[in-house]
Scaffold this active site. Structure first.
Site, mmCIF file in Angstrom:
data_model
loop_
_atom_site.group_PDB
_atom_site.id
_atom_site.type_symbol
_atom_site.label_atom_id
_atom_site.label_comp_id
_atom_site.label_asym_id
_atom_site.label_seq_id
_atom_site.Cartn_x
_atom_site.Cartn_y
_atom_site.Cartn_z
ATOM 1 N N LYS A 175 4.793 -1.481 40.758
ATOM 2 C CA LYS A 175 5.753 -1.691 41.849
ATOM 3 C C LYS A 175 5.153 -1.069 43.104
ATOM 4 O O LYS A 175 5.433 0.080 43.456
ATOM 5 C CB LYS A 175 7.103 -1.059 41.493
ATOM 6 C CG LYS A 175 8.242 -1.483 42.407
ATOM 7 C CD LYS A 175 9.576 -1.020 41.845
ATOM 8 C CE LYS A 175 10.717 -1.201 42.822
ATOM 9 N NZ LYS A 175 11.113 -2.591 43.053
HETATM 10 N N1 PPE Z 1 11.164 -8.089 40.485
HETATM 11 C C1 PPE Z 1 10.937 -7.607 41.734
HETATM 12 C C2 PPE Z 1 9.891 -8.239 42.566
HETATM 13 C C3 PPE Z 1 11.701 -6.529 42.189
HETATM 14 O O1 PPE Z 1 11.473 -6.049 43.409
HETATM 15 C C4 PPE Z 1 12.698 -5.974 41.368
HETATM 16 C C5 PPE Z 1 13.523 -4.829 41.851
HETATM 17 C C6 PPE Z 1 12.902 -6.513 40.090
HETATM 18 C C7 PPE Z 1 12.101 -7.569 39.680
HETATM 19 C C8 PPE Z 1 13.905 -5.941 39.132
HETATM 20 O O2 PPE Z 1 13.482 -4.688 38.670
HETATM 21 P P1 PPE Z 1 14.514 -3.557 38.228
HETATM 22 O O3 PPE Z 1 15.155 -3.050 39.465
HETATM 23 O O4 PPE Z 1 13.677 -2.547 37.556
HETATM 24 O O5 PPE Z 1 15.482 -4.189 37.312
HETATM 25 N N2 PPE Z 1 13.743 -4.778 43.231
HETATM 26 C C9 PPE Z 1 14.162 -3.534 43.817
HETATM 27 C C10 PPE Z 1 13.935 -3.513 45.282
HETATM 28 C C11 PPE Z 1 14.863 -4.309 46.125
HETATM 29 C C12 PPE Z 1 14.648 -4.002 47.577
HETATM 30 O O6 PPE Z 1 15.248 -4.704 48.399
HETATM 31 O O7 PPE Z 1 13.925 -3.067 47.923
HETATM 32 C C13 PPE Z 1 15.559 -3.150 43.392
HETATM 33 O O8 PPE Z 1 16.301 -3.972 42.886
HETATM 34 O O9 PPE Z 1 15.894 -1.976 43.545
#
Ligand code: PPE
Length: 306
Positions: free
Chosen positions: A159
């Site tokens: 990430k």
């Molecule tokens: N894919 C991406 C590209 C992504 O950024 C997130 C989270 C996810 C999948 C889901 O991951 P998880 O949160 O572990 O279930 N995106 C984060 C950032 C959003 C933002 O605007 O900054 C979030 O949901 O916190």
């Protein structure tokens, strides 16, 4: 606008919100040298609790390891404790937590080793990500003209801030064409994920989601939903998803920390199923909420009380 809170954690110390500043020459600003997490702290029946704190911080260290930034002087346990303390000192019942680890001020060369690694944790109040009504009504999305980074280019499982330049291309295009979010395909043309969410599809009662090899972030909410689906008795398959399945699905939904479980009601203006939140999506939303509202329910290991 982000709502300022009182304190921010920096390299082991609590500092004032206004004092959390960096120089214009920090490496991260020029070369994207930053990894981060997004975590929710929920108000529960047993007090404020951080959702799957350990798993998020493990992913933070995994991301940092890929970019050789994981030796910044703290253990995973210390960062989890720092998050708890931060929520406490800011007297918040619920919030979004954003740990960020980046290369700071030193050289301005691509080779980053002379730039110190800095760690901050910020938290602030945050509501529904894709709009207040989205959790019930669903969102209208498009398939993006932008693909997710191909294998062995920018690692999708880390990430890292730089991945969000790709996410920005996806979500800006979507927004300017009147959609809430875009779904990106991987470099082979299979469904990957949203700009900030993983994606799930339902057809004939069976749930599908793209495998981690389709350039997706290994979402903590994705993992949560996979586990809850099994407990609810749903069959779930991780497999390559051709684009056209998006238009044939009975239900589609996004998962993410910010988005939680958000139904998708249309793709490229084609309604998904009946065009309303489907029963499988609703069932999973309820299972998710009940863990949080009850203060753990069947999954006390998912909550870290502050
Ligand atoms: N894919 C991406 C590209 C992504 O950024 C997130 C989270 C996810 C999948 C889901 O991951 P998880 O949160 O572990 O279930 N995106 C984060 C950032 C959003 C933002 O605007 O900054 C979030 O949901 O916190």
């Amino acid at each position: 606008m982000i709502e300022a809170t009182q304190k921010i954690w920096h390299n082991g110390r609590m500092i004032d919100w206004e004092d959390a500043r960096v120089h214009v020459c920090v490496h991260a600003l020029h070369y994207g040298t930053s990894v981060f997490e997004g975590i929710r702290c929920y108000e529960t029946a047993k007090g404020p609790a951080i959702f799957r704190a350990k798993e998020h911080i493990r992913r933070l260290f995994d991301s940092a390891r890929v970019y050789r930034m994981n030796d910044f002087g703290f253990t995973e346990e210390q960062i989890v404790d720092a998050m708890r303390e931060l929520v406490r000192v800011n007297s918040l019942k619920s919030c979004y937590l954003r740990p960020v680890v980046f290369r700071g001020y030193g050289d301005l060369h691509v080779l980053p080793f002379n730039c110190p690694v800095e760690a901050y944790i910020v938290c602030w109040p945050w509501g529904a990500y894709l709009g207040a009504e989205a959790l019930e009504k669903g969102v209208d999305v498009c398939v993006s003209s932008w693909a997710r980074p191909a294998q062995n280019t920018l690692p999708a499982a880390a990430k890292a801030a730089c991945n969000y330049m790709n996410s920005q291309l996806i979500v800006m295009e979507a927004a300017q064409n009147g959609y809430t979010e875009g779904i990106a395909l991987d470099s082979n043309g299979y469904v990957s994920e949203g700009s900030g969410e993983n994606i799930f599809l339902v057809r004939d009662g069976r749930i599908y989601t793209p495998p981690l090899g389709s350039s997706v972030l290994p979402g903590i909410t994705r993992d949560t939903v996979i586990r809850l689906a099994a407990e609810c008795g749903f069959e779930l398959v991780e497999q390559l998803i051709p684009r056209e399945w998006l238009y044939m699905a009975d239900e589609l939904f996004f998962t993410g920390t910010a988005a939680e479980i958000t139904p998708i009601r249309s793709v490229d203006r084609i309604p998904v199923g009946s065009g309303e939140r489907g029963p499988v999506t609703k069932r999973l939303q309820e299972a998710f909420r009940s863990v949080i509202d009850s203060g753990g329910g069947a999954h006390p290991e998912w909550l870290t009380f502050v």
